[in-house]
Design an enzyme around this catalytic site. Structure first.
Site, mmCIF file in Angstrom:
data_model
loop_
_atom_site.group_PDB
_atom_site.id
_atom_site.type_symbol
_atom_site.label_atom_id
_atom_site.label_comp_id
_atom_site.label_asym_id
_atom_site.label_seq_id
_atom_site.Cartn_x
_atom_site.Cartn_y
_atom_site.Cartn_z
ATOM 1 N N GLU A 12 1.564 1.296 6.502
ATOM 2 C CA GLU A 12 0.868 1.760 7.715
ATOM 3 C C GLU A 12 0.506 0.649 8.708
ATOM 4 O O GLU A 12 -0.629 0.581 9.192
ATOM 5 C CB GLU A 12 -0.382 2.558 7.314
ATOM 6 N N GLU B 90 5.358 10.515 0.478
ATOM 7 C CA GLU B 90 4.042 11.149 0.259
ATOM 8 C C GLU B 90 4.029 12.542 0.864
ATOM 9 O O GLU B 90 3.139 12.903 1.638
ATOM 10 C CB GLU B 90 2.920 10.309 0.899
ATOM 11 N N ASP C 95 5.128 4.295 6.006
ATOM 12 C CA ASP C 95 4.215 4.712 7.080
ATOM 13 C C ASP C 95 4.215 6.232 7.228
ATOM 14 O O ASP C 95 5.103 6.921 6.729
ATOM 15 C CB ASP C 95 4.596 4.043 8.407
HETATM 16 O O1 9MR Z 1 -4.223 10.082 -2.245
HETATM 17 C C1 9MR Z 1 -5.095 9.034 -1.892
HETATM 18 C C2 9MR Z 1 -6.515 9.539 -1.946
HETATM 19 O O2 9MR Z 1 -6.891 9.854 -3.257
HETATM 20 C C3 9MR Z 1 -7.456 8.493 -1.369
HETATM 21 O O3 9MR Z 1 -8.733 9.037 -1.262
HETATM 22 C C4 9MR Z 1 -6.960 8.045 -0.006
HETATM 23 C C5 9MR Z 1 -7.868 7.000 0.566
HETATM 24 O O4 9MR Z 1 -7.275 6.222 1.536
HETATM 25 O O5 9MR Z 1 -5.650 7.547 -0.132
HETATM 26 C C6 9MR Z 1 -4.785 8.554 -0.494
HETATM 27 O O6 9MR Z 1 -3.467 8.138 -0.395
HETATM 28 C C7 9MR Z 1 -3.043 7.670 0.882
HETATM 29 C C8 9MR Z 1 -1.924 6.704 0.635
HETATM 30 O O7 9MR Z 1 -2.360 5.678 -0.192
HETATM 31 C C9 9MR Z 1 -1.382 6.140 1.916
HETATM 32 N N1 9MR Z 1 -1.009 7.164 2.844
HETATM 33 C C10 9MR Z 1 -1.992 8.181 3.079
HETATM 34 C C11 9MR Z 1 -2.484 8.775 1.770
HETATM 35 C C12 9MR Z 1 -3.479 9.874 2.033
HETATM 36 O O8 9MR Z 1 -4.651 9.371 2.605
#
Ligand code: 9MR
Length: 554
Positions: free
Chosen positions: A347, A471, A402
């Site tokens: 990101e 994701e 990203d």
């Molecule tokens: O799935 C993750 C969630 O449990 C966390 O609370 C969150 C905090 O930033 O991060 C989530 O995963 C993220 C991923 O690492 C990067 N892209 C966005 C995802 C959703 O926020």
């Protein structure tokens, strides 16, 4: 006429006997009553153990098991406010300094595995005037825990008492650490009262997953890996059954992020992540590493410091680069070739690239950007590549990852960045790529236009890199509700997307869906996944396993 003495004595004796008999009856009655109260108490405890508890009201002026998540919050039972009928007290939380801070209660002793619980709490905001407040549950302890929001509302101080209510099914209680807690995701300092907390079984319990379903991974076994995001909650019981039935690769939802692996400088905490990785490998799945360099869930010491006068400053380029390189080298060497790929940088691009041809100007202004400079992405990839070069026997792909890459401006900016970084590298190593792949996260909604996803995908493929959908989830419905129509629309978009992925399968190595079921998703309020909270296949599942059929039938 006076009664003779003997008669009088006889009457008195009779009265005495009657009194004695009465006392005996009352005594026996009271004893029976005591016993029945005891029995009722016992029954209540047993019922509590199976079915949760009805209400915590703070009327006994104790915190009834609540404690601060960070330990630095101030929790007080107070009579300043109260929500309980005929009561006087509530629990006040103040002194929060991070969004995740707040009052928390351990609930594992009330939970029966596989059972769903309805959780409710009444909240009254103290300050600021408006704040988002949410009720959440934590499953498991340490770096591989899962955190799920059960209900959220933006409230004002003049709203008075507001109820937050949600439900969660605890399918794996093996961690012996389950909590419910109240936090504010948009205000680190908000203070509030809570009262009248209940945690009750809904009576719904599941013991197995649908066994007759076609495994998702089987539908794509000749095309690409099918992955999901996991936490320790997924490593036993029916969640593990669901995981190993449908998926052949995993990404740790949180456990491999910088903040989890090196919260304080030089102290690496690998045990939670190791457990996820080793259990997944033992079950025959592949593991993707997420993530080495990010602006979130990354400890502040990596790129900032506090001056002697208390002000935050960015570290010098050398100091920050040194921290970055040490982290990358230690983590990549630790997991070695247990992973097939790494998100080296996550990101880095801002959301509004008005001029995507100038990708440097489009970068997110993050602490890494300020401390290292606009080449921090290239530096991170160089550091990771250096480790891989020392281990030519490892086959690990390095990814840039990203979100919102269906946005054409953002995807163009990323395209230009990866192109330039790889071209620079090829001036020195003509045959090699520095960035092997691009991860399109794919946090979509039912209104996402699949044509835009396809355009970006094709653009990245043109760069000669591999692509992973890293994701994927599709928000539909709201407030934990999904109508039949919305569920079908969601299934339709999943089907359209998987048709696009299938068409380009030659260049796609993995499609990872960000979680297995709506109940445990980071976006559970908007029902984004293939299985519902009862682990039952949704139309989205059917859209994925057979896109053509789904599109034809809908
Ligand atoms: O799935 C993750 C969630 O449990 C966390 O609370 C969150 C905090 O930033 O991060 C989530 O995963 C993220 C991923 O690492 C990067 N892209 C966005 C995802 C959703 O926020």
């Amino acid at each position: 006429m006076r009664t003779p003495l003997t008669k009088r004595i006889a009457i008195l004796f009779l009265i005495f006997v009657v009194i004695l008999v009465c006392m005996f009856i009352v005594h026996v009655y009271m004893k029976e009553k005591d016993v029945s109260i005891d029995i009722e108490d016992e029954a209540a405890k047993v019922r509590d153990a199976d079915e949760g508890f009805r209400l915590i009201t703070f009327e006994d002026q104790t915190m009834e098991g609540f404690e601060g998540r960070a330990g630095s919050e101030t929790l007080t039972v107070t009579d300043e406010e109260n929500h309980t009928d005929d009561g006087k007290y509530a629990l006040k939380t103040e002194g929060r300094t991070s969004t995740w801070h707040g009052p928390s209660l351990r609930v594992e002793k009330y939970v029966d595995e596989g059972t769903e619980y309805r959780v409710s709490v009444w909240v009254k905001l103290i300050e600021p005037e408006n704040s988002q407040i949410q009720l959440s549950t934590q499953i498991g302890e340490g770096t591989s825990a899962n955190y799920v929001n059960l209900a959220q509302k933006t409230i004002s101080t003049w709203d008075g008492w507001i109820q937050l209510e949600g439900a969660y099914r605890y399918n794996n209680v093996s961690s012996k650490y389950l909590t419910i807690y109240v936090e504010s995701s948009d205000n680190a300092e908000a203070s509030f009262y809570i009262d009248d907390i209940s945690f009750e079984s809904t009576g719904s319990k599941i013991e197995k997953i649908q066994s007759e379903l076609m495994p998702v991974k089987q539908s794509y076994e000749d095309e690409f890996l099918i992955g999901t995001a996991i936490s320790s909650e997924d490593l036993a019981g029916i969640r593990f059954d669901l995981l190993t039935t449908h998926f052949n690769s995993v990404t740790a939802g949180n456990a491999m992020k910088p903040g989890e692996l090196q919260r304080t400088k030089g102290n690496f905490t690998f045990s939670g992540a190791d457990n996820l990785v080793d259990t997944s490998l033992d079950a025959g799945m592949k593991v993707h590493g997420h993530t080495l360099v990010w602006h979130q869930q990354s400890p502040e010491w990596m790129n900032t410091a506090i001056d002697t006068d208390g002000n935050m400053r960015y570290l010098s380029r050398e100091e920050a680069l040194d921290n970055m390189r040490t982290h990358i080298k230690t983590v990549v060497e630790h997991f070695a070739d247990k992973v097939i790929s790494w998100d080296v940088v996550n990101e880095a691009m801002s959301d509004n690239s008005t001029n995507p041809s100038d990708w440097k100007a489009s970068l997110r202004k993050s602490p890494w950007y300020y401390s290292v400079g606009e080449d921090y992405i290239e530096q991170a990839f160089l550091a990771a590549r250096e480790v891989l070069d020392e281990h030519p026997d490892w086959d690990i792909k390095l990814y840039y990852n990203d979100y919102n890459l269906d946005n054409q401006n953002k995807s163009l900016a990323v395209y230009n960045m990866v192109k330039e970084i790889n071209e620079n590298y090829q001036k020195v190593y003509p045959e090699k790529l520095l960035i092997d792949g691009i991860g399109m996260q794919g946090h979509y909604t039912v209104n996402t236009n699949p044509a835009n996803v396809e355009l970006s995908l094709e653009r990245f493929i043109d760069l000669g890199v591999e692509v992973s959908i890293s994701e994927l989830d599709v928000q539909a419905g709201s407030n934990y509700q999904l109508s039949e129509r919305q569920a079908n629309d969601q299934g339709y978009l999943y089907a359209q997307l998987f048709n696009i992925f299938r068409k380009n399968a030659e260049h796609i190595s993995r499609v990872t869906i960000w979680g297995m079921d709506d109940g445990t998703s980071w976006r559970s309020a908007t029902n984004p996944l293939l299985f519902d909270k009862n682990l039952k296949a949704k139309p989205a599942y059917y859209g994925v396993i057979n896109p053509d059929k789904f599109i034809e039938e809908h």
